[in-house]
Design a protein around this motif. Structure first.
Motif, short mmCIF file in Angstrom:
data_model
loop_
_atom_site.label_atom_id
_atom_site.label_comp_id
_atom_site.label_asym_id
_atom_site.label_seq_id
_atom_site.Cartn_x
_atom_site.Cartn_y
_atom_site.Cartn_z
N THR A 62 0.84 -1.34 -0.26
CA THR A 62 -0.08 -0.05 0.02
C THR A 62 0.83 1.31 0.01
O THR A 62 0.60 2.36 -0.70
CB THR A 62 -0.99 0.04 1.12
OG1 THR A 62 -0.17 -0.21 2.44
CG2 THR A 62 -1.88 -0.95 1.15
N HIS A 63 1.83 1.16 0.76
CA HIS A 63 2.73 2.54 0.65
C HIS A 63 4.19 2.15 1.36
O HIS A 63 4.44 1.08 1.83
CB HIS A 63 2.19 3.57 1.19
CG HIS A 63 1.85 3.62 2.87
ND1 HIS A 63 1.00 2.61 3.48
CD2 HIS A 63 2.38 4.14 4.00
CE1 HIS A 63 1.01 2.81 4.79
NE2 HIS A 63 1.87 3.62 5.01
N ALA A 64 4.81 3.24 1.13
CA ALA A 64 6.29 3.07 1.68
C ALA A 64 6.78 2.85 2.88
O ALA A 64 7.99 2.33 3.40
CB ALA A 64 7.54 4.02 0.69
N HIS A 65 6.12 3.58 3.81
CA HIS A 65 6.40 3.58 5.27
C HIS A 65 6.92 2.23 5.67
O HIS A 65 6.47 1.22 5.25
CB HIS A 65 5.11 3.67 6.00
CG HIS A 65 5.16 5.54 6.39
ND1 HIS A 65 4.01 6.09 6.59
CD2 HIS A 65 6.22 6.48 6.22
CE1 HIS A 65 4.12 7.30 6.77
NE2 HIS A 65 5.44 7.47 6.30
N ILE A 66 8.07 2.13 6.64
CA ILE A 66 8.82 0.76 6.87
C ILE A 66 7.92 0.02 7.91
O ILE A 66 8.08 -1.25 7.66
CB ILE A 66 10.08 1.31 7.68
CG1 ILE A 66 11.19 0.33 7.08
CG2 ILE A 66 10.01 1.27 9.14
CD1 ILE A 66 11.53 0.47 5.72
N ASP A 67 6.92 0.49 8.49
CA ASP A 67 5.91 -0.58 9.18
C ASP A 67 5.07 -1.25 8.26
O ASP A 67 4.38 -2.02 8.67
CB ASP A 67 5.37 0.30 10.28
CG ASP A 67 4.39 1.30 9.80
OD1 ASP A 67 4.60 2.25 8.99
OD2 ASP A 67 3.19 1.58 10.48
N HIS A 68 4.87 -0.78 6.76
CA HIS A 68 4.30 -1.59 5.97
C HIS A 68 5.23 -2.16 4.94
O HIS A 68 4.61 -3.32 4.23
CB HIS A 68 3.49 -0.44 5.15
CG HIS A 68 2.33 -0.13 6.01
ND1 HIS A 68 0.99 -0.62 5.96
CD2 HIS A 68 2.32 0.84 7.13
CE1 HIS A 68 0.24 0.22 6.74
NE2 HIS A 68 0.98 0.94 7.39
N SER A 69 6.57 -1.88 4.65
CA SER A 69 7.46 -2.40 3.92
C SER A 69 8.56 -3.03 4.36
O SER A 69 9.30 -3.82 3.75
CB SER A 69 7.74 -1.21 2.81
OG SER A 69 8.67 -0.35 3.39
N GLY A 163 -4.07 8.94 -0.24
CA GLY A 163 -3.99 10.42 0.34
C GLY A 163 -3.20 10.50 1.67
O GLY A 163 -3.14 11.47 2.54
N HIS A 164 -2.27 9.39 1.90
CA HIS A 164 -1.35 9.34 3.47
C HIS A 164 -0.10 10.16 3.13
O HIS A 164 0.20 11.03 3.75
CB HIS A 164 -1.52 7.94 3.81
CG HIS A 164 -0.67 7.82 5.07
ND1 HIS A 164 -0.72 8.35 6.07
CD2 HIS A 164 0.29 6.77 4.86
CE1 HIS A 164 0.30 7.70 6.95
NE2 HIS A 164 1.02 6.85 6.16
N ILE A 165 0.70 9.36 2.10
CA ILE A 165 1.93 9.72 1.71
C ILE A 165 2.00 10.06 0.35
O ILE A 165 1.32 9.02 -0.42
CB ILE A 165 3.05 9.49 2.36
CG1 ILE A 165 3.26 7.76 2.13
CG2 ILE A 165 3.07 9.36 4.01
CD1 ILE A 165 4.61 7.26 2.45
N GLY A 188 -5.18 0.55 3.77
CA GLY A 188 -3.92 0.89 4.05
C GLY A 188 -3.88 2.31 5.06
O GLY A 188 -4.77 2.24 5.83
N ASP A 189 -2.81 2.98 5.17
CA ASP A 189 -2.84 4.25 5.98
C ASP A 189 -3.60 4.96 5.14
O ASP A 189 -3.44 5.39 4.06
CB ASP A 189 -1.77 4.68 6.61
CG ASP A 189 -1.01 3.90 7.52
OD1 ASP A 189 -1.59 2.65 7.74
OD2 ASP A 189 0.25 3.97 8.04
N LEU A 190 -4.91 5.80 5.86
CA LEU A 190 -5.61 6.60 5.16
C LEU A 190 -5.33 8.04 5.42
O LEU A 190 -5.10 8.42 6.74
CB LEU A 190 -7.07 6.50 5.56
CG LEU A 190 -8.02 5.72 4.75
CD1 LEU A 190 -9.39 5.96 5.09
CD2 LEU A 190 -7.94 5.89 3.23
N ALA A 408 -0.17 12.74 9.19
CA ALA A 408 -0.49 12.18 7.85
C ALA A 408 -1.93 11.05 7.81
O ALA A 408 -2.07 10.54 7.09
CB ALA A 408 0.30 11.67 7.12
N HIS A 409 -2.52 11.03 9.04
CA HIS A 409 -3.47 10.02 9.26
C HIS A 409 -4.71 10.77 9.52
O HIS A 409 -4.78 11.70 9.97
CB HIS A 409 -3.17 9.07 10.40
CG HIS A 409 -2.15 8.15 10.23
ND1 HIS A 409 -2.65 6.69 9.87
CD2 HIS A 409 -0.97 7.90 10.61
CE1 HIS A 409 -1.51 5.90 9.85
NE2 HIS A 409 -0.55 6.65 10.16
N ALA A 410 -5.76 10.01 8.96
CA ALA A 410 -7.16 10.48 9.11
C ALA A 410 -7.38 10.29 10.64
O ALA A 410 -7.07 9.31 11.31
CB ALA A 410 -8.07 9.58 8.43
ZN LIG Z 1 1.92 5.14 7.00
#
Ligand SMILES: [Zn+2]
Length: 534
Positions: A62-69, A163-165, A188-190, A408-410
């Motif tokens: 979903t996105h590049a943040h390390i807690d996801h990748s 729309g998060h990063i 993902g992170d919104l 950057a979070h809803a």
């Molecule tokens: Zn994130």
């Protein structure tokens, strides 16, 4: 019958990872993030996978943040050979972030090994190496958002803007079962509406099942306008004292948001012109990626480009890549804005700036992100008079500004609004949140929209059926392979309950609020629980 196992960010906010298994035997992963925060949580990174990585067909990121990748290089090292489907900016950001993460893993292992050697213990191998990270980069297959991709027979996917990063995506996944099709949406992170740089989150209308993040499921953010004026106040305070403004930065998105705002302040003549340093090699790389990916900017950022400016550049902005350039910042007297990693002041160049400036009256430290327990940043925010930097006690005389509106979070309101767009009445699973936060959001969603909600626990396996077959909602089964973990989680919950109960019994008994019968019953319950745990 489709199975989804929550292998991370269930009851917590890091280590995002879902395993999706289709009836035809297809296995796909959604995200593969690193567990972060505390030794216990990080130990999960070292555990064996709950599946065979070589049998995974595809990974959706979903996105590049390390807690996801951040566990991708480990997945590849352990046998994953499929593709990683993600947006082009995410693939680019991962190049910088995964190599950086591998470097940190190598340094950690080296430090631990040296320590072990002195105690005649074994050397430690890193979780993964730079070579593993490089190998994983070859598997990235960037696809543009908003198009349906047939990934495998019976599996279709589409990425939508989250729309998060930069590059962050919502995943829509269609899985065919016999003649029926089931649609799962992973948020993902919104992000929230009107965030800087990125466009607003895409509104999704239909899903059978929705996996929704709930980081701020029980909170409201402060307004962005307040944050902006606080940042301005910090800059004015330190320039009037001819001192420096230190901003510990998170490399991706937060740093670029700050540069964006500083550019705006400067173009509008709201701050005096002074040197601005971006003093973090990783943040410099990330900023360059932002600069290359203009087509993903929102209308406001596009308008800045149309006026002939770069939202992430200013004539007085210096990128200090080398250590020599970084050291030189503190040799020059006078006001300057220094953005340096890392965001929680636990490592990186910010430590040097703290050593040089934290003790100076008139300097300022601007905290723009979450500070975890036990970090130097957290101690400063909590009002410590002195902190240890490089083993030395440094007094905190600089003014500390804690700015909360840059998330950057809803928040709860934004998440509820986003869920409100669904017309198909999906069943909602709340993940990526502390349990209280996930549950609060679950309750609100049920209260407002009447949707069925559920907060899965770590490693729980959910069985999803096509909607027509559902009368009572999804069937939840106990995890088969992870009984031990389920029991351990149960015991932890019981321990918490017991502690709370003991406290309540004590206070109530002291205040004479408990009748004899009730007290006996409570004592009995307490003994039962105690007995269960022994
Ligand atoms: Zn994130």
């Amino acid at each position: 019958m489709i199975k989804v196992t929550c292998l991370g960010a269930a009851g917590s906010v890091t280590g995002s990872c879902y395993l999706v298994e289709s009836p035809g035997g297809k296995k796909v992963l959604v995200d593969c993030g690193l567990f972060q925060g505390g030794r216990q949580m990080e130990a999960r990174n070292w555990e064996a996978w709950d599946f065979d990585p070589s049998r995974i067909d595809i990974l959706f990121l979903t996105h590049a943040h390390i807690d996801h990748s951040g566990r991708i290089p480990k997945l590849v090292k352990d046998g994953f050979k499929g593709h990683i489907m993600t947006s082009p900016p995410t693939a680019e950001l991962c190049q910088a972030l995964l190599l950086d993460s591998a470097h940190i893993q190598e340094m950690d292992a080296e430090w631990q090994s040296r320590k072990n050697k002195r105690q005649s213990k074994k050397e430690i191998a890193p979780l993964y190496t730079t070579e593993d990270a490089e190998a994983s980069l070859h598997l990235f297959k960037p696809v543009e958002r908003d198009q349906v991709i047939q990934v495998e027979p019976g599996v279709k996917a589409r990425l939508r803007n989250a729309g998060h990063i930069l590059g962050s995506s919502i995943l829509e996944l269609w899985l065919e079962e016999k003649k029926e099709c089931l649609k799962i949406v992973f948020s993902g992170d919104l992000g929230k509406k009107n965030q800087l740089i990125v466009k607003d989150p895409h509104e999704v209308f239909d899903a059978d099942y929705l996996f929704l993040e709930s980081t701020y499921g029980n909170r409201r953010h402060r307004t962005f306008e307040d944050s902006k004026s606080e940042l301005l106040e910090a800059i004015k305070y330190s320039t009037s004292h001819n001192e420096k403004i230190m901003i510990p930065a998170f490399a991706v998105e937060r740093t670029q948001e700050i540069l964006y705002m500083l550019g705006e302040f400067q173009r509008q003549g709201m701050i005096p012109e002074m040197p601005i340093y971006l003093d973090s090699p990783l943040a410099i790389k990330a900023t360059e990626i932002f600069r290359r990916n203009r087509k993903y900017y929102d209308a406001e950022a596009q308008a800045i480009l149309d006026e002939g400016f770069d939202p992430f550049d200013m004539p007085n902005l210096r990128f200090t890549s080398t250590t020599k350039e970084s050291i030189a910042i503190n040799e020059k007297p006078g006001s300057a804005i220094v953005i340096a990693g890392n965001g929680m002041c636990t490592a990186g160049r910010i430590k040097h700036h703290l050593k040089h400036n934290l003790w100076r009256q008139g300097a300022s430290l601007v905290i723009v992100g979450y500070q975890a327990m036990g970090t130097t940043g957290r101690r400063i925010v909590e009002g410590a008079k002195q902190v240890k930097v490089f083993g030395e006690n440094v007094s905190v005389r600089a003014k500390v500004f804690t700015i909360g509106g840059f998330s950057a979070h809803a928040d709860q309101k934004d998440l509820l609004e986003w869920v409100g767009h669904f017309e198909s009445r999906p069943r909602v699973f709340l993940t990526h949140g502390e349990p209280a936060s996930s549950q609060a959001l679950a309750d609100k969603i049920t209260e407002i929209y009447g949707l069925q909600t559920y907060v899965p626990f770590w490693k729980e396996r959910l069985i999803l059926r096509p909607k027509e077959l559902l009368s009572e909602g999804a069937e939840i089964v106990e995890p088969e392979a992870d009984m031990e973990n389920t029991l351990l989680n149960g015991i932890i919950d019981l321990e918490k309950e017991l502690k709370a109960l003991r406290k309540r019994v004590k206070t109530a008994a002291r205040q004479g609020k408990i009748e004899g019968d009730e007290l006996d019953r409570l004592k009995f319950l307490q003994e039962e629980l105690q007995g269960l745990m022994e």
